[in-house]
Scaffold this motif. Structure first.
Motif, PDB file in Angstrom:
ATOM      1  N   CYS A  20     127.543  82.614  65.265  1.00 48.34           N
ATOM      2  CA  CYS A  20     128.891  83.133  65.001  1.00 48.34           C
ATOM      3  C   CYS A  20     129.282  82.878  63.545  1.00 48.34           C
ATOM      4  O   CYS A  20     129.858  83.760  62.896  1.00 48.34           O
ATOM      5  N   ASP A  21     128.984  81.682  63.039  1.00 49.30           N
ATOM      6  CA  ASP A  21     129.298  81.364  61.643  1.00 49.30           C
ATOM      7  C   ASP A  21     128.559  82.298  60.692  1.00 49.30           C
ATOM      8  O   ASP A  21     129.126  82.754  59.688  1.00 49.30           O
ATOM      9  N   ARG A  22     127.310  82.585  61.002  1.00 47.91           N
ATOM     10  CA  ARG A  22     126.524  83.482  60.151  1.00 47.91           C
ATOM     11  C   ARG A  22     127.108  84.893  60.157  1.00 47.91           C
ATOM     12  O   ARG A  22     127.196  85.547  59.124  1.00 47.91           O
ATOM     13  N   LEU A  23     127.509  85.366  61.351  1.00 53.09           N
ATOM     14  CA  LEU A  23     128.110  86.693  61.449  1.00 53.09           C
ATOM     15  C   LEU A  23     129.457  86.730  60.725  1.00 53.09           C
ATOM     16  O   LEU A  23     129.791  87.734  60.085  1.00 53.09           O
ATOM     17  N   GLU A  24     130.201  85.646  60.810  1.00 57.66           N
ATOM     18  CA  GLU A  24     131.487  85.600  60.107  1.00 57.66           C
ATOM     19  C   GLU A  24     131.273  85.656  58.599  1.00 57.66           C
ATOM     20  O   GLU A  24     132.014  86.346  57.879  1.00 57.66           O
ATOM     21  N   CYS A  25     130.269  84.968  58.114  1.00 58.76           N
ATOM     22  CA  CYS A  25     129.959  84.998  56.681  1.00 58.76           C
ATOM     23  C   CYS A  25     129.616  86.420  56.239  1.00 58.76           C
ATOM     24  O   CYS A  25     130.083  86.884  55.191  1.00 58.76           O
ATOM     25  N   ILE A  26     128.840  87.124  57.037  1.00 59.63           N
ATOM     26  CA  ILE A  26     128.502  88.519  56.716  1.00 59.63           C
ATOM     27  C   ILE A  26     129.761  89.374  56.720  1.00 59.63           C
ATOM     28  O   ILE A  26     129.991  90.167  55.802  1.00 59.63           O
ATOM     29  N   ALA A  27     130.596  89.209  57.746  1.00 62.31           N
ATOM     30  CA  ALA A  27     131.833  89.991  57.832  1.00 62.31           C
ATOM     31  C   ALA A  27     132.744  89.717  56.645  1.00 62.31           C
ATOM     32  O   ALA A  27     133.379  90.639  56.118  1.00 62.31           O
ATOM     33  N   ASP A  28     132.792  88.466  56.196  1.00 59.51           N
ATOM     34  CA  ASP A  28     133.646  88.095  55.066  1.00 59.51           C
ATOM     35  C   ASP A  28     133.181  88.702  53.752  1.00 59.51           C
ATOM     36  O   ASP A  28     133.979  88.891  52.840  1.00 59.51           O
ATOM     37  N   THR A  29     131.883  89.000  53.640  1.00 62.22           N
ATOM     38  CA  THR A  29     131.363  89.536  52.377  1.00 62.22           C
ATOM     39  C   THR A  29     131.488  91.053  52.277  1.00 62.22           C
ATOM     40  O   THR A  29     131.337  91.607  51.196  1.00 62.22           O
ATOM     41  N   LEU A  30     131.717  91.721  53.414  1.00 66.08           N
ATOM     42  CA  LEU A  30     131.824  93.186  53.377  1.00 66.08           C
ATOM     43  C   LEU A  30     133.037  93.595  52.557  1.00 66.08           C
ATOM     44  O   LEU A  30     134.053  92.927  52.597  1.00 66.08           O
ATOM     45  N   PRO A  31     132.986  94.613  51.751  1.00 64.25           N
ATOM     46  CA  PRO A  31     131.962  95.642  51.592  1.00 64.25           C
ATOM     47  C   PRO A  31     131.014  95.423  50.419  1.00 64.25           C
ATOM     48  O   PRO A  31     130.287  96.331  50.068  1.00 64.25           O
ATOM     49  N   VAL A  32     131.017  94.250  49.830  1.00 61.57           N
ATOM     50  CA  VAL A  32     130.122  94.022  48.685  1.00 61.57           C
ATOM     51  C   VAL A  32     128.676  94.180  49.135  1.00 61.57           C
ATOM     52  O   VAL A  32     128.383  94.139  50.330  1.00 61.57           O
ATOM     53  N   PRO A  33     127.764  94.339  48.207  1.00 61.74           N
ATOM     54  CA  PRO A  33     126.360  94.483  48.604  1.00 61.74           C
ATOM     55  C   PRO A  33     125.919  93.342  49.509  1.00 61.74           C
ATOM     56  O   PRO A  33     126.251  92.185  49.294  1.00 61.74           O
ATOM     57  N   LEU A  34     125.198  93.715  50.525  1.00 63.37           N
ATOM     58  CA  LEU A  34     124.797  92.771  51.562  1.00 63.37           C
ATOM     59  C   LEU A  34     123.670  91.868  51.128  1.00 63.37           C
ATOM     60  O   LEU A  34     122.831  92.242  50.313  1.00 63.37           O
ATOM     61  N   ASN A  35     123.665  90.693  51.726  1.00 62.70           N
ATOM     62  CA  ASN A  35     122.505  89.822  51.647  1.00 62.70           C
ATOM     63  C   ASN A  35     121.567  90.338  52.740  1.00 62.70           C
ATOM     64  O   ASN A  35     121.660  89.940  53.896  1.00 62.70           O
ATOM     65  N   THR A  36     120.701  91.257  52.378  1.00 63.00           N
ATOM     66  CA  THR A  36     119.869  91.923  53.389  1.00 63.00           C
ATOM     67  C   THR A  36     118.940  90.948  54.107  1.00 63.00           C
ATOM     68  O   THR A  36     118.659  91.132  55.289  1.00 63.00           O
ATOM     69  N   ALA A  37     118.478  89.907  53.410  1.00 64.59           N
ATOM     70  CA  ALA A  37     117.608  88.925  54.063  1.00 64.59           C
ATOM     71  C   ALA A  37     118.367  88.217  55.186  1.00 64.59           C
ATOM     72  O   ALA A  37     117.833  88.046  56.288  1.00 64.59           O
ATOM     73  N   GLU A  38     119.611  87.824  54.929  1.00 68.84           N
ATOM     74  CA  GLU A  38     120.409  87.160  55.969  1.00 68.84           C
ATOM     75  C   GLU A  38     120.716  88.122  57.112  1.00 68.84           C
ATOM     76  O   GLU A  38     120.634  87.744  58.277  1.00 68.84           O
ATOM     77  N   CYS A  39     121.044  89.361  56.796  1.00 67.68           N
ATOM     78  CA  CYS A  39     121.303  90.349  57.845  1.00 67.68           C
ATOM     79  C   CYS A  39     120.061  90.563  58.710  1.00 67.68           C
ATOM     80  O   CYS A  39     120.158  90.654  59.934  1.00 67.68           O
ATOM     81  N   GLN A  40     118.912  90.608  58.069  1.00 64.25           N
ATOM     82  CA  GLN A  40     117.669  90.786  58.814  1.00 64.25           C
ATOM     83  C   GLN A  40     117.378  89.563  59.689  1.00 64.25           C
ATOM     84  O   GLN A  40     116.986  89.698  60.846  1.00 64.25           O
ATOM     85  N   ASP A  41     117.605  88.369  59.143  1.00 64.93           N
ATOM     86  CA  ASP A  41     117.395  87.146  59.922  1.00 64.93           C
ATOM     87  C   ASP A  41     118.327  87.103  61.139  1.00 64.93           C
ATOM     88  O   ASP A  41     117.905  86.753  62.246  1.00 64.93           O
ATOM     89  N   VAL A  42     119.595  87.452  60.930  1.00 70.96           N
ATOM     90  CA  VAL A  42     120.555  87.455  62.035  1.00 70.96           C
ATOM     91  C   VAL A  42     120.125  88.462  63.093  1.00 70.96           C
ATOM     92  O   VAL A  42     120.171  88.181  64.298  1.00 70.96           O
ATOM     93  N   THR A  43     119.690  89.625  62.655  1.00 69.02           N
ATOM     94  CA  THR A  43     119.241  90.659  63.591  1.00 69.02           C
ATOM     95  C   THR A  43     118.062  90.162  64.420  1.00 69.02           C
ATOM     96  O   THR A  43     117.985  90.419  65.619  1.00 69.02           O
ATOM     97  N   GLN A  44     117.169  89.405  63.804  1.00 70.68           N
ATOM     98  CA  GLN A  44     116.001  88.877  64.524  1.00 70.68           C
ATOM     99  C   GLN A  44     116.360  87.703  65.432  1.00 70.68           C
ATOM    100  O   GLN A  44     115.740  87.514  66.466  1.00 70.68           O
ATOM    101  N   ASP A  45     117.366  86.918  65.057  1.00 73.28           N
ATOM    102  CA  ASP A  45     117.696  85.691  65.782  1.00 73.28           C
ATOM    103  C   ASP A  45     118.710  85.875  66.909  1.00 73.28           C
ATOM    104  O   ASP A  45     118.690  85.130  67.885  1.00 73.28           O
ATOM    105  N   LEU A  46     119.614  86.834  66.770  1.00 70.60           N
ATOM    106  CA  LEU A  46     120.760  86.923  67.671  1.00 70.60           C
ATOM    107  C   LEU A  46     120.367  87.115  69.132  1.00 70.60           C
ATOM    108  O   LEU A  46     120.739  86.313  69.996  1.00 70.60           O
TER     109      LEU A  46
END
Length: 169
Positions: free
Chosen positions: A41-67
């Motif tokens: 949840c903390d990781r997803l919140e961090c991603i949500a907080d950074t939108l719409p700036v360019p994404l940390n694609t590595a973190e997004c990919q890790d979250v997608t693999q881990d969730l």
């Protein structure tokens, strides 16, 4: 922060310890699973907080693999061990059975929502037909807010009373 080897080992040990041993090991395993899901949840919140700036694609990919694997393991353990022990320790009757049935249904809904989150995250990573940042942020916040409430209920209604009852034995 992706699932590290030590986290995976911790989860496997928690599941092994919790499946065939004392209720205290079950509670320890459940705490590990709750902590893992709250970390997601903390990781997803961090991603949500950074939108719409360019994404940390590595973190997004890790979250997608881990969730999904994290949720699936946690839900499996809850439904096959933790809820069984809750029924035995708390002896709550119909009210407890109804609450556990509701939590199991929420697990199904959470799984479907997590699949949608993963699809959206993959879309963000590839730059495909992605929704606007506000919609994605709203979706992520809805998911992790719901997960945090679910975990808080399990802790307040099951985990803490089970712990207190075992301590008082």
């Amino acid at each position: 922060m992706s699932l590290t080897d030590s986290t995976v080992i911790q989860l496997k040990l928690a599941q092994i310890e919790g499946e065939g041993s004392a209720p205290s090991a079950c509670l320890t395993a459940m705490r590990v699973y709750h902590d893992l899901l709250l970390s997601m949840c903390d990781r997803l919140e961090c991603i949500a907080d950074t939108l719409p700036v360019p994404l940390n694609t590595a973190e997004c990919q890790d979250v997608t693999q881990d969730l999904l694997p994290s949720m699936t393991a946690s839900h499996h353990f809850e439904e096959n061990r933790f809820f069984r022990d809750a029924r035995l320790i708390l002896n709550g009757g119909r009210a407890l059975d109804d609450a556990i049935a509701r939590l199991c249904e929420e697990h199904r809904e959470d799984q479907f929502f997590a699949e949608e989150i993963c699809e959206e995250m993959r879309s963000l990573i590839t730059g495909g037909n992605q929704r606007n940042a506000e919609v994605t942020g709203y979706m992520l916040r809805g998911f992790f807010g719901q997960m945090r409430r679910h975990i808080a209920f399990e802790r307040d209604f099951l985990y803490i009373p089970m712990t207190q009852k075992l301590v008082n034995l």
